[in-house]
Write an enzyme that holds these catalytic residues in place. Structure first.
Site, PDB file in Angstrom:
ATOM      1  N   THR A 195      63.264  21.133 -44.202  1.00  0.00           N
ATOM      2  CA  THR A 195      61.949  20.943 -44.831  1.00  0.00           C
ATOM      3  C   THR A 195      62.102  21.191 -46.333  1.00  0.00           C
ATOM      4  OG1 THR A 195      61.404  23.269 -44.606  1.00  0.00           O
ATOM      5  CG2 THR A 195      60.758  21.837 -42.790  1.00  0.00           C
ATOM      6  N   GLU A 339      59.347  18.331 -38.869  1.00  0.00           N
ATOM      7  CA  GLU A 339      59.485  18.955 -37.550  1.00  0.00           C
ATOM      8  C   GLU A 339      59.115  17.996 -36.415  1.00  0.00           C
ATOM      9  OE1 GLU A 339      58.103  20.192 -40.244  1.00  0.00           O
ATOM     10  OE2 GLU A 339      58.390  22.350 -40.428  1.00  0.00           O
ATOM     11  N   LYS A 446      38.266  28.435 -49.828  1.00  0.00           N
ATOM     12  CA  LYS A 446      37.315  29.199 -49.016  1.00  0.00           C
ATOM     13  C   LYS A 446      36.206  29.732 -49.913  1.00  0.00           C
ATOM     14  CE  LYS A 446      40.752  30.048 -45.558  1.00  0.00           C
ATOM     15  NZ  LYS A 446      42.132  30.398 -45.646  1.00  0.00           N
ATOM     16  N   TRP A 451      34.593  26.390 -45.736  1.00  0.00           N
ATOM     17  CA  TRP A 451      35.816  25.729 -46.212  1.00  0.00           C
ATOM     18  C   TRP A 451      35.513  24.425 -46.945  1.00  0.00           C
ATOM     19  CZ3 TRP A 451      40.122  26.047 -41.856  1.00  0.00           C
ATOM     20  CH2 TRP A 451      40.395  27.400 -41.602  1.00  0.00           C
TER      21      TRP A 451
HETATM   22  P1  ADP Z   1      57.821  18.975 -46.538  1.00  0.00           P
HETATM   23  O1  ADP Z   1      57.073  18.321 -47.674  1.00  0.00           O
HETATM   24  O2  ADP Z   1      57.574  20.435 -46.363  1.00  0.00           O
HETATM   25  O3  ADP Z   1      59.245  18.540 -46.385  1.00  0.00           O
HETATM   26  P2  ADP Z   1      57.164  17.017 -44.717  1.00  0.00           P
HETATM   27  O4  ADP Z   1      57.764  16.012 -45.607  1.00  0.00           O
HETATM   28  O5  ADP Z   1      57.638  17.229 -43.364  1.00  0.00           O
HETATM   29  O6  ADP Z   1      57.188  18.411 -45.311  1.00  0.00           O
HETATM   30  O7  ADP Z   1      55.621  16.824 -44.796  1.00  0.00           O
HETATM   31  C1  ADP Z   1      54.747  17.237 -43.803  1.00  0.00           C
HETATM   32  C2  ADP Z   1      53.364  17.437 -44.331  1.00  0.00           C
HETATM   33  O8  ADP Z   1      52.949  16.360 -45.168  1.00  0.00           O
HETATM   34  C3  ADP Z   1      52.333  17.458 -43.235  1.00  0.00           C
HETATM   35  O9  ADP Z   1      52.294  18.694 -42.591  1.00  0.00           O
HETATM   36  C4  ADP Z   1      51.075  17.136 -44.010  1.00  0.00           C
HETATM   37  O10 ADP Z   1      50.556  18.269 -44.666  1.00  0.00           O
HETATM   38  C5  ADP Z   1      51.536  16.175 -45.061  1.00  0.00           C
HETATM   39  N1  ADP Z   1      51.253  14.796 -44.638  1.00  0.00           N
HETATM   40  C6  ADP Z   1      52.081  13.925 -44.061  1.00  0.00           C
HETATM   41  N2  ADP Z   1      51.464  12.748 -43.858  1.00  0.00           N
HETATM   42  C7  ADP Z   1      50.202  12.882 -44.312  1.00  0.00           C
HETATM   43  C8  ADP Z   1      49.054  12.022 -44.381  1.00  0.00           C
HETATM   44  N3  ADP Z   1      49.080  10.770 -43.970  1.00  0.00           N
HETATM   45  N4  ADP Z   1      47.938  12.539 -44.905  1.00  0.00           N
HETATM   46  C9  ADP Z   1      47.889  13.813 -45.349  1.00  0.00           C
HETATM   47  N5  ADP Z   1      48.919  14.657 -45.325  1.00  0.00           N
HETATM   48  C10 ADP Z   1      50.073  14.200 -44.814  1.00  0.00           C
END
Ligand code: ADP
Length: 552
Positions: A195, A339, A446, A451
């Site tokens: 991640t 994940e 918040k 929210w």
């Molecule tokens: P990281 O940026 O930590 O590597 P990921 O690339 O796995 O994580 O991104 C996952 C997160 O991206 C999701 O948990 C969500 O918050 C956000 N995300 C992914 N797709 C969307 C979407 N279509 N709209 C809003 N948020 C999104």
């Protein structure tokens, strides 16, 4: 809890049980779509083209080369590379031979990169020439790496005073490719992706052959990404992060032609490839598409074959969907995370939605969508109690399914809660199963116990004609605890004075969100901090504005 039945009480079937092997995706493509092209813009600058049959042959040479280098089943092999044919060969050569393809995101901080190489204990790293300087810095900190292999031919090999480099093309030319793909336990690890670690250390998601093939099936389906041999797909979303949303697997599975954009992700370069290679569909994050749309608009270009684009990673603003529609391109909004391999949901209309007014259809399409078959979702409140799927209640989103992690690589404690993976997202789910993200749990504002969704605020803000990028964060308020502050990067050429513009933006929110959601203040900055995956870096913004005082 679901009831179970003891195996002894069941009549077992007489069907073959074949493990789902990643290598079988590519052999399927070779056997059925052997002449279909894979086109890549190379870091060398030229366009390379070959076929699925060529790719499969070279992937077998990669597998032989790994064995010659002493890489065995279960060993981790790192890649630091753009989207291109050599990276695809590595995906298959590494996983297909039982090793683990560890895709490394070059946009992470250097210490994060060396941390994950050490954590994964990568034995070999394959890298594109453009990452040589990075590799030279990494070298002293990465004792597990025995071979640094540059994805280049002998003529274009760079020189290095610091690293003993091997040449990819020279190494695979030594192999015949007379290699039979091994068949083994489908639950064996196939790939590893960390991640972005926007909070804490990066954490590794370790995928299996089974989870990857199932994800490819589900994501290719009509109503998901709808990938088929009639499509020409350009994955802009990087292969170095979350497997380019599974397209390196779903395209060979269905025989789609692939067009890899390499390192050039600016609007003009993407447009050129879409036009010359007759791309029908693409996939990427909103920041990439903003560049393409700007180029098309400024240069009065039109799309001829480009019909659909999948947008995910961050919320797709309604204004972007509308702009694409004006150019005849349908936006498919999808949600997922590292994940989840990564796709969890895709937005779309049912037959019964087709007769609804356009505004209602848009409302459905702007949500993140329904779960793919194979993924279950629920939302819960702060006490873990399930909330209703009524499209209004919002809470923490939990998921489970065949391509969701059950633990992070080498982590002692599983993140699961009663068998469910907490996504860290806050969302609603409506009676039709459509999920809509309202926030990351750490980004919700918040205010007085209620929210406010920072994403909703940002979506309205980017529709304002003077706003290029907007981020909404919470700032401390003595009475309400937190109130929203909007941080804006203006579009180039906006000359209005900032006080007037601030009031104008606040007025713009009236009638679009509840009155108490309207940001108390608007601040202007020149450059938005973005994460390694192109998302708003709210952590930095909160730090930047931690002393910001709101007017009472
Ligand atoms: P990281 O940026 O930590 O590597 P990921 O690339 O796995 O994580 O991104 C996952 C997160 O991206 C999701 O948990 C969500 O918050 C956000 N995300 C992914 N797709 C969307 C979407 N279509 N709209 C809003 N948020 C999104």
């Amino acid at each position: 809890m679901h009831p179970t039945i003891a195996p002894s009480a069941l009549l077992m079937s007489q069907m073959m049980s074949q493990p789902m092997m990643i290598s079988s995706l590519l052999t399927h493509a070779k056997n059925n779509y052997g002449t279909t092209e894979i086109v890549s813009r190379r870091t060398e600058g030229d366009i390379h083209r070959y076929t699925y049959a060529d790719c499969e042959q070279r992937a077998r040479q990669v597998a032989q080369m790994l064995s010659r280098l002493g890489v065995g089943p279960g060993d981790r092999v790192g890649t630091l590379a753009w989207n291109g044919y050599r990276h695809l060969e590595l995906y298959y050569g590494i996983s297909g031979s039982g090793s683990v393809c560890h895709t490394i995101n070059p946009r992470l901080f250097e210490e994060q990169i060396s941390y994950i190489i050490n954590h994964a204990e990568d034995k070999v790293i394959f890298f594109d020439v453009s990452f040589l300087a990075l590799i030279e810095k990494m070298l002293p900190q990465c004792p597990t790496v025995q071979h640094w292999i540059c994805l280049s031919d002998a003529d274009n090999m760079p020189a290095s005073d610091f690293v003993k480099l091997a040449c990819y093309e020279t190494l695979i030319a030594e192999e015949q490719g007379d290699y039979d793909w091994p068949v083994f336990d489908e639950c064996a690890a196939s790939a590893l992706c960390y991640t972005s670690g926007t909070t804490g250390r990066p954490k590794g998601a370790l995928y299996s052959h089974r989870s990857t093939v199932l994800h490819a099936y589900a994501s290719a389906l009509p109503g998901s990404l709808s990938i088929s041999s009639a499509e020409v797909i350009m994955p802009v979303v990087p292969m170095f992060h979350v497997n380019a949303w599974g397209t390196p697997y779903s395209c060979p599975m269905t025989g789609a032609k692939i067009v890899f954009p390499g390192a050039k992700l600016d609007g003009e370069s993407l447009f050129e490839l879409i036009d010359s290679e007759r791309v029908t569909m693409s996939a990427g994050v909103p920041t990439i598409w903003a560049g393409l749309l700007q180029y098309v608009k400024e240069n009065k270009r039109t799309f001829h074959t480009f019909k659909r684009t999948v947008i995910g990673g961050s919320t797709c603003p309604a204004a972007m969907m509308e702009s694409f529609r004006e150019y005849g391109v349908q936006v498919v909004h999808a949600w997922g995370m590292t994940e989840l391999s990564p796709i969890g949901t895709v937005a779309g209309l049912k037959a019964a939605d087709l007769s609804k007014p356009r505004a209602e259809q848009d409302h459905i399409l702007q949500k993140q969508g329904r779960s793919l078959y194979g993924i279950e979702m629920k939302i819960v409140d702060g006490e873990g109690q399930q909330l209703p799927n009524d499209g209004k209640a919002f809470g923490d989103l939990l998921v489970k399914g065949a391509w969701v992690i059950n633990n992070y690589f080498r982590a002692e404690q599983s993140p699961l809660v009663d068998g469910w993976f907490p996504t860290g997202d806050v969302s609603t789910i409506d009676a039709d199963g459509n999920m809509q993200i309202t926030d990351r749990s750490k980004d919700v504002i918040k205010s007085g116990g209620e929210w406010i969704s920072s994403i909703d605020i940002e979506n309205v803000a980017v529709a304002h004609p003077a706003v290029l990028i907007a981020a909404c964060i919470a700032v401390h308020h003595p009475k309400w605890d937190e109130r929203p502050l909007l941080v804006v990067v203006k579009k180039p050429g906006v000359t209005q004075d900032e006080d007037t513009l601030k009031k104008d933006i606040q007025t713009f929110f009236e009638g679009k969100v509840a009155k108490w959601w309207i940001p108390d203040d608007v601040s202007f900055i020149d450059k938005m901090p973005l994460t390694a995956t192109g998302k708003l870096m709210k952590l930095s913004l909160r730090e930047m504005f931690k002393d910001h005082r709101l007017e009472q």
